[in-house]
Design an enzyme around this catalytic site. Structure first.
Site, PDB file in Angstrom:
ATOM      1  N   ASN A  46      14.138 -20.293 -51.801  1.00 31.45           N
ATOM      2  CA  ASN A  46      14.181 -18.826 -51.754  1.00 31.45           C
ATOM      3  C   ASN A  46      12.847 -18.229 -51.302  1.00 31.45           C
ATOM      4  O   ASN A  46      12.638 -17.022 -51.415  1.00 31.45           O
ATOM      5  CB  ASN A  46      14.532 -18.260 -53.137  1.00 31.45           C
ATOM      6  CG  ASN A  46      15.894 -18.721 -53.599  1.00 31.45           C
ATOM      7  OD1 ASN A  46      16.820 -18.785 -52.808  1.00 31.45           O
ATOM      8  ND2 ASN A  46      16.014 -19.052 -54.874  1.00 31.45           N
ATOM      9  N   GLU A 176      23.591  -6.770 -58.999  1.00 34.32           N
ATOM     10  CA  GLU A 176      22.534  -7.308 -58.139  1.00 34.32           C
ATOM     11  C   GLU A 176      22.643  -6.597 -56.801  1.00 34.32           C
ATOM     12  O   GLU A 176      23.761  -6.268 -56.375  1.00 34.32           O
ATOM     13  CB  GLU A 176      22.741  -8.812 -57.912  1.00 34.32           C
ATOM     14  CG  GLU A 176      22.545  -9.629 -59.158  1.00 34.32           C
ATOM     15  CD  GLU A 176      22.849 -11.120 -58.926  1.00 34.32           C
ATOM     16  OE1 GLU A 176      22.635 -11.634 -57.815  1.00 34.32           O
ATOM     17  OE2 GLU A 176      23.313 -11.746 -59.885  1.00 34.32           O
ATOM     18  N   SER A 180      23.143 -13.556 -55.466  1.00 34.08           N
ATOM     19  CA  SER A 180      22.368 -14.775 -55.241  1.00 34.08           C
ATOM     20  C   SER A 180      23.168 -15.923 -54.657  1.00 34.08           C
ATOM     21  O   SER A 180      22.625 -16.749 -53.934  1.00 34.08           O
ATOM     22  CB  SER A 180      21.718 -15.228 -56.540  1.00 34.08           C
ATOM     23  OG  SER A 180      22.698 -15.492 -57.519  1.00 34.08           O
ATOM     24  N   ASP A 205      19.319  -5.554 -60.063  1.00 33.15           N
ATOM     25  CA  ASP A 205      18.498  -6.752 -59.914  1.00 33.15           C
ATOM     26  C   ASP A 205      18.285  -6.987 -58.414  1.00 33.15           C
ATOM     27  O   ASP A 205      19.225  -7.273 -57.679  1.00 33.15           O
ATOM     28  CB  ASP A 205      19.241  -7.929 -60.582  1.00 33.15           C
ATOM     29  CG  ASP A 205      18.519  -9.257 -60.453  1.00 33.15           C
ATOM     30  OD1 ASP A 205      17.771  -9.436 -59.480  1.00 33.15           O
ATOM     31  OD2 ASP A 205      18.731 -10.129 -61.313  1.00 33.15           O
ATOM     32  N   HIS A 208      16.865 -10.984 -54.801  1.00 36.79           N
ATOM     33  CA  HIS A 208      17.002 -11.557 -53.446  1.00 36.79           C
ATOM     34  C   HIS A 208      16.814 -10.515 -52.345  1.00 36.79           C
ATOM     35  O   HIS A 208      17.060 -10.810 -51.179  1.00 36.79           O
ATOM     36  CB  HIS A 208      18.348 -12.268 -53.318  1.00 36.79           C
ATOM     37  CG  HIS A 208      18.423 -13.462 -54.209  1.00 36.79           C
ATOM     38  ND1 HIS A 208      17.940 -14.698 -53.836  1.00 36.79           N
ATOM     39  CD2 HIS A 208      18.867 -13.593 -55.481  1.00 36.79           C
ATOM     40  CE1 HIS A 208      18.097 -15.541 -54.838  1.00 36.79           C
ATOM     41  NE2 HIS A 208      18.664 -14.902 -55.851  1.00 36.79           N
ATOM     42  N   LYS A 239      10.676 -15.382 -55.258  1.00 37.48           N
ATOM     43  CA  LYS A 239      11.531 -15.659 -54.098  1.00 37.48           C
ATOM     44  C   LYS A 239      10.796 -15.197 -52.825  1.00 37.48           C
ATOM     45  O   LYS A 239       9.826 -15.835 -52.449  1.00 37.48           O
ATOM     46  CB  LYS A 239      12.891 -15.022 -54.323  1.00 37.48           C
ATOM     47  CG  LYS A 239      13.518 -15.585 -55.628  1.00 37.48           C
ATOM     48  CD  LYS A 239      14.882 -15.055 -55.908  1.00 37.48           C
ATOM     49  CE  LYS A 239      15.313 -15.318 -57.340  1.00 37.48           C
ATOM     50  NZ  LYS A 239      15.356 -16.719 -57.753  1.00 37.48           N
TER      51      LYS A 239
HETATM   52  C1  LIG Z   1      19.770 -12.474 -59.171  1.00 42.94           C
HETATM   53  C2  LIG Z   1      18.751 -13.238 -59.943  1.00 42.94           C
HETATM   54  N1  LIG Z   1      18.189 -12.668 -61.012  1.00 42.94           N
HETATM   55  C3  LIG Z   1      17.267 -13.328 -61.737  1.00 42.94           C
HETATM   56  C4  LIG Z   1      16.858 -14.589 -61.409  1.00 42.94           C
HETATM   57  C5  LIG Z   1      15.854 -15.269 -62.272  1.00 42.94           C
HETATM   58  O1  LIG Z   1      14.577 -15.160 -61.718  1.00 42.94           O
HETATM   59  P1  LIG Z   1      13.439 -16.215 -62.057  1.00 42.94           P
HETATM   60  O2  LIG Z   1      13.708 -17.429 -61.229  1.00 42.94           O
HETATM   61  O3  LIG Z   1      12.160 -15.531 -61.726  1.00 42.94           O
HETATM   62  O4  LIG Z   1      13.552 -16.519 -63.526  1.00 42.94           O
HETATM   63  C6  LIG Z   1      17.421 -15.216 -60.281  1.00 42.94           C
HETATM   64  C7  LIG Z   1      17.054 -16.549 -59.824  1.00 42.94           C
HETATM   65  O5  LIG Z   1      16.400 -17.362 -60.263  1.00 42.94           O
HETATM   66  C8  LIG Z   1      18.392 -14.533 -59.537  1.00 42.94           C
HETATM   67  O6  LIG Z   1      18.968 -15.103 -58.488  1.00 42.94           O
END
Ligand SMILES: Cc1ncc(COP(=O)(O)O)c(C=O)c1O
Length: 390
Positions: A46, A176, A180, A205, A208, A239
């Site tokens: 990512n 989101e 993801s 969120d 991405h 990412k």
């Molecule tokens: C949409 C989404 N939110 C949160 C996270 C968590 O983030 P982190 O890897 O920084 O814990 C991820 C991926 O890891 C994700 O794809």
């Protein structure tokens, strides 16, 4: 132990057992599994903009490490509240056009901290069915009534809100902006309209999307021009920003509230200084050098064109995350193994990460990929899918 053995056996038999496989990072998107001599091109990272290897990001991490030490030593509310946290939070707030921002140790910690702070027993959470596991876990921890709506289905969402919203004092909607595992976008403008009609906290969120979309790379909220309609913009540094950690960008009042209520913020050590240095440098690069994201978007368009040229029919979605649906987990694993044999490293994404029957190959395009690599990869993928009648 009997229960544990049974679990592992079942996962093995259904092709859903997760295992670790150490890699050596060779740089510029190439990796080598520790147990073999193969040099593989990584399509599962990512690090979309390639910033994890950018000399200015590495340099800033080194400088902050030397100036401020290896670890923060304590949580922010103890003695871990080094001024550099505030510097980064100010930059995030500027980047996201919000009054304030708050750092979290990771995206997982952000979601599992913010959601239970905003909703509790007696409240309602409405969440997209394909939301990330960290959002699900936040909902579980909150103890609130949680209802999932069908992925990106506004009619279903509206129906839930019509039926349930009035029964609860407070309601939180979590989505989101770029999903993801599917790479598609949420209908943010419509969600903001629903917020006005039904009244709820809207949390987005942007894990991405941060660094890639919008005029200044701030994400889909910026691209859709709805920052006033979003209560909490969450995003990650791990990412496209090539570093680590996460943030919540929101009003001053909301941030003050989270400092008091988000347990994953309160009870966790502050981010290490080197990480903060790297994140500051990445934010600066994203804000000042638009070419990083233009290059990425051009590569994404090129790859999709190559897939079509090779006879693949899908429209492959709107983002740098390109899922190629296989369906069956064992077949997805076999396809990933074939690709690996031909120099392409990517993981088959299987249940429980994605819903039953939707195992897939998830291609993630990054600035490390050169056009010739993308062309070769698309041809190999098409050939393997044809050969295995997938
Ligand atoms: C949409 C989404 N939110 C949160 C996270 C968590 O983030 P982190 O890897 O920084 O814990 C991820 C991926 O890891 C994700 O794809």
């Amino acid at each position: 132990m009997e229960r544990i053995r049974k679990f592992l056996l079942e996962r093995r038999q259904t092709g859903t057992l997760r295992t670790l496989a150490p890699l050596v990072r060779l740089g510029h998107g190439w990796v080598r599994p520790l147990d073999s001599g193969e040099k593989l091109l990584d399509f599962s990272s990512n690090d979309y903009l390639g910033l994890a290897e950018h000399p200015e990001v590495i340099g800033a991490a080194r400088k902050y490490l030397e100036m401020f030490g290896a670890g923060a030593g304590a949580a922010r509310l103890m003695s871990g509240d080094l001024e550099i946290n505030h510097l980064l939070e100010q930059e995030i707030a500027r980047f996201k056009s919000t009054e304030a921002a708050l750092l979290f140790g990771s995206g997982y910690l952000a979601n599992t901290g913010i959601i239970p702070a905003l909703a509790g027993r007696g409240d309602l959470i409405v969440t997209d069915r394909l939301n990330h596991a960290s959002i699900y876990d936040g909902c579980l921890l909150s103890g609130a009534r949680t209802i999932r709506f069908r992925h990106n289905d506004l009619n279903h969402l509206e129906q839930i809100l019509q039926e349930k919203r009035s029964q609860y004092n407070s309601c939180l909607l979590v989505v989101e902006s770029i999903y993801s595992m599917d790479g598609d976008r949420c209908p943010l403008v419509e969600l903001v309209k629903l917020k006005k009609r039904f009244g709820f906290f809207l949390m987005v969120d942007e894990a991405h999307a941060t660094g890639i979309y919008g005029e200044n790379g701030a994400g889909i909220i910026e691209e859709d021009g709805v920052s006033d309609g979003v209560d909490i913009a969450m995003g990650t540094f791990g990412k496209a920003l090539g570093s680590y950690g996460a943030y919540a960008a929101a009003s001053r009042e909301m941030v003050d509230y989270l400092v008091n209520r988000a347990r994953t913020f309160i009870y966790s050590t502050a981010l290490p200084p080197a990480v903060i240095g790297a994140s500051l440098a990445s934010l600066y690069l994203v804000g000042s050098e638009v070419q990083h994201r233009l290059d990425l978007l051009a590569k994404v368009a090129f790859f999709k064109k190559q897939l079509r040229k090779n006879g693949l029919k899908d429209d492959f979605g709107p983002s740098q995350i390109i899922p190629v649906m296989i369906g069956d987990s064992a077949k997805a694993l076999a396809a990933a193994a074939e690709l690996r044999r031909r120099g392409i490293y990517l993981k088959a994404v299987r249940p429980p990460t994605v819903p039953e029957g939707t195992a897939r190959l998830r291609f993630s395009i990054t600035n490390h990929h050169r056009e010739e690599d993308l062309k070769r990869c698309a041809a190999i993928l098409a050939e393997e899918l044809r050969r295995h009648k997938l």
